[in-house]
Scaffold this active site. Structure first.
Site, PDB file in Angstrom:
ATOM      1  N   GLY A   1      14.395  -5.996  -1.260  1.00  0.00           N
ATOM      2  CA  GLY A   1      12.972  -6.240  -1.512  1.00  0.00           C
ATOM      3  C   GLY A   1      12.102  -5.975  -0.302  1.00  0.00           C
ATOM      4  N   CYS A   2      12.579  -6.363   0.876  1.00  0.00           N
ATOM      5  CA  CYS A   2      11.809  -6.177   2.109  1.00  0.00           C
ATOM      6  C   CYS A   2      11.689  -4.701   2.480  1.00  0.00           C
ATOM      7  CB  CYS A   2      12.459  -6.953   3.257  1.00  0.00           C
ATOM      8  SG  CYS A   2      12.504  -8.740   2.966  1.00  0.00           S
ATOM      9  N   THR A   3      12.716  -3.937   2.177  1.00  0.00           N
ATOM     10  CA  THR A   3      12.675  -2.496   2.450  1.00  0.00           C
ATOM     11  C   THR A   3      11.662  -1.802   1.547  1.00  0.00           C
ATOM     12  OG1 THR A   3      14.983  -2.462   3.186  1.00  0.00           O
ATOM     13  CG2 THR A   3      14.034  -0.375   2.490  1.00  0.00           C
TER      14      THR A   3
ATOM     15  N   ALA B   1       8.139  -2.738   2.779  1.00  0.00           N
ATOM     16  CA  ALA B   1       7.800  -2.032   4.021  1.00  0.00           C
ATOM     17  C   ALA B   1       7.517  -0.559   3.766  1.00  0.00           C
ATOM     18  CB  ALA B   1       8.935  -2.182   5.026  1.00  0.00           C
TER      19      ALA B   1
END
Length: 226
Positions: A43-45, A48
Site C-alpha cells: 500500500g505504501c509503495t 508513494a
C-alpha cells in the site's frame, strides 16, 4: 490530531539524503505532509508512486510533498532510489512528529493490536495553518483528492492505459499513401519422384525376367532354359 484552521505543528527531521528539513523553510507554499506505515510495502509503495506520478501537477499547484514514516534514513534512501521518488521522505524514528499530528496510534491486523503509524495526510497552507485533513487514507484515488483540494487536476496517473493489442495493431498499419495488398497464397510444388527409385524398380524387373534357370531346375522340371 490537528484540524483545519489549526496551526500546523513544526518539525525538524532528516530526509533520505541526510538533509534536515523544517516546516518553516516551506513558508509561503502549500505542504502535502503524508504519513505512511512502512517503506516498500504494497500500500505504501502504491501511494508513494501515485504522488511521484502526479508530482509535476502538485508542483504546478504550488505544493511541496513530504512523506513521513518511522523508517531510518538508509531505508528511506533505498525506497526512494528503487522507485525514483522525487520528493523527501522524513525519518521520524522516534515517531514524535507522528504523535504531534495524531498519526500514531493503535492499529489491528488479523485480530492482533499494536501501535503504529495511521495512514493520514495533512494539507498545510502557505500561512502554516492546516487547510484540510485526511485522517484515514484509502490509497486509491487519494492523490486526486489532494489535487482537487489544491484546485488542480490529476495528470499522468489518471490517463487511461492503452491496451497492448491496440498498439500492435497500429504498428501493423500500412504507411500513409500506400495501400496494403494481400499477400498471394503460396503455391505448393508437387513432389518430384526420385529417378533413382524408378531406375532401381526397372532394374529389378529386368533382372527377374532375364535371370537364367539353373540346370538343377531343368532336371527337376524337365524343361529347358529359354
Amino acid at each position: 490530531m490537528p484540524q483545519a484552521g489549526d496551526a500546523a505543528p513544526g518539525f525538524s527531521l532528516p530526509d533520505q539524503d541526510g538533509n534536515t528539513l523544517t516546516l518553516s523553510q516551506f513558508a509561503g507554499k502549500n505542504v502535502v505532509l503524508y504519513f505512511y506505515p512502512k517503506d516498500d510495502t504494497p500500500g505504501c509503495t502504491v501511494e508513494a508512486c501515485n504522488f511521484r506520478d502526479e508530482h509535476s501537477a502538485l508542483e504546478a499547484a504550488g505544493a511541496v510533498v513530504l512523506g513521513v514514516s518511522a523508517d531510518s534514513t538508509a531505508r528511506h534512501r533505498k525506497f526512494a532510489t528503487k522507485f525514483d521518488l522525487p520528493f523527501p521522505l522524513l525519518a521520524d524514528t522516534e515517531h514524535t512528529l507522528c504523535e504531534a499530528y495524531g498519526a500514531w496510534g493503535e492499529k489491528s491486523l488479523y485480530g492482533r493490536k499494536f501501535l503504529g503509524i495511521i495512514r493520514s495526510t495533512f494539507l498545510i497552507g502557505p500561512d502554516g495553518k492546516v487547510k484540510q485533513v485526511w485522517p484515514k487514507v484509502k490509497v486509491d484515488g487519494h492523490v486526486a483528492e489532494v489535487l482537487a483540494a489544491l484546485g488542480a487536476k490529476a495528470g499522468a496517473s489518471s490517463a487511461p492505459v492503452k491496451k497492448a493489442s491496440t498498439k500492435k495493431a497500429a504498428a501493423k498499419k500500412a504507411p500513409a499513401g500506400k495501400v496494403a495488398r494481400p499477400a498471394a497464397p503460396a503455391v505448393k510444388k508437387a513432389p518430384v519422384a526420385k529417378k533413382t527409385g524408378a531406375r532401381s524398380a526397372r532394374t529389378k524387373q529386368a533382372s527377374a525376367v532375364k535371370k537364367p534357370v539353373s540346370r538343377s531346375a531343368v532336371k527337376k522340371t524337365g524343361r529347358k532354359p529359354r
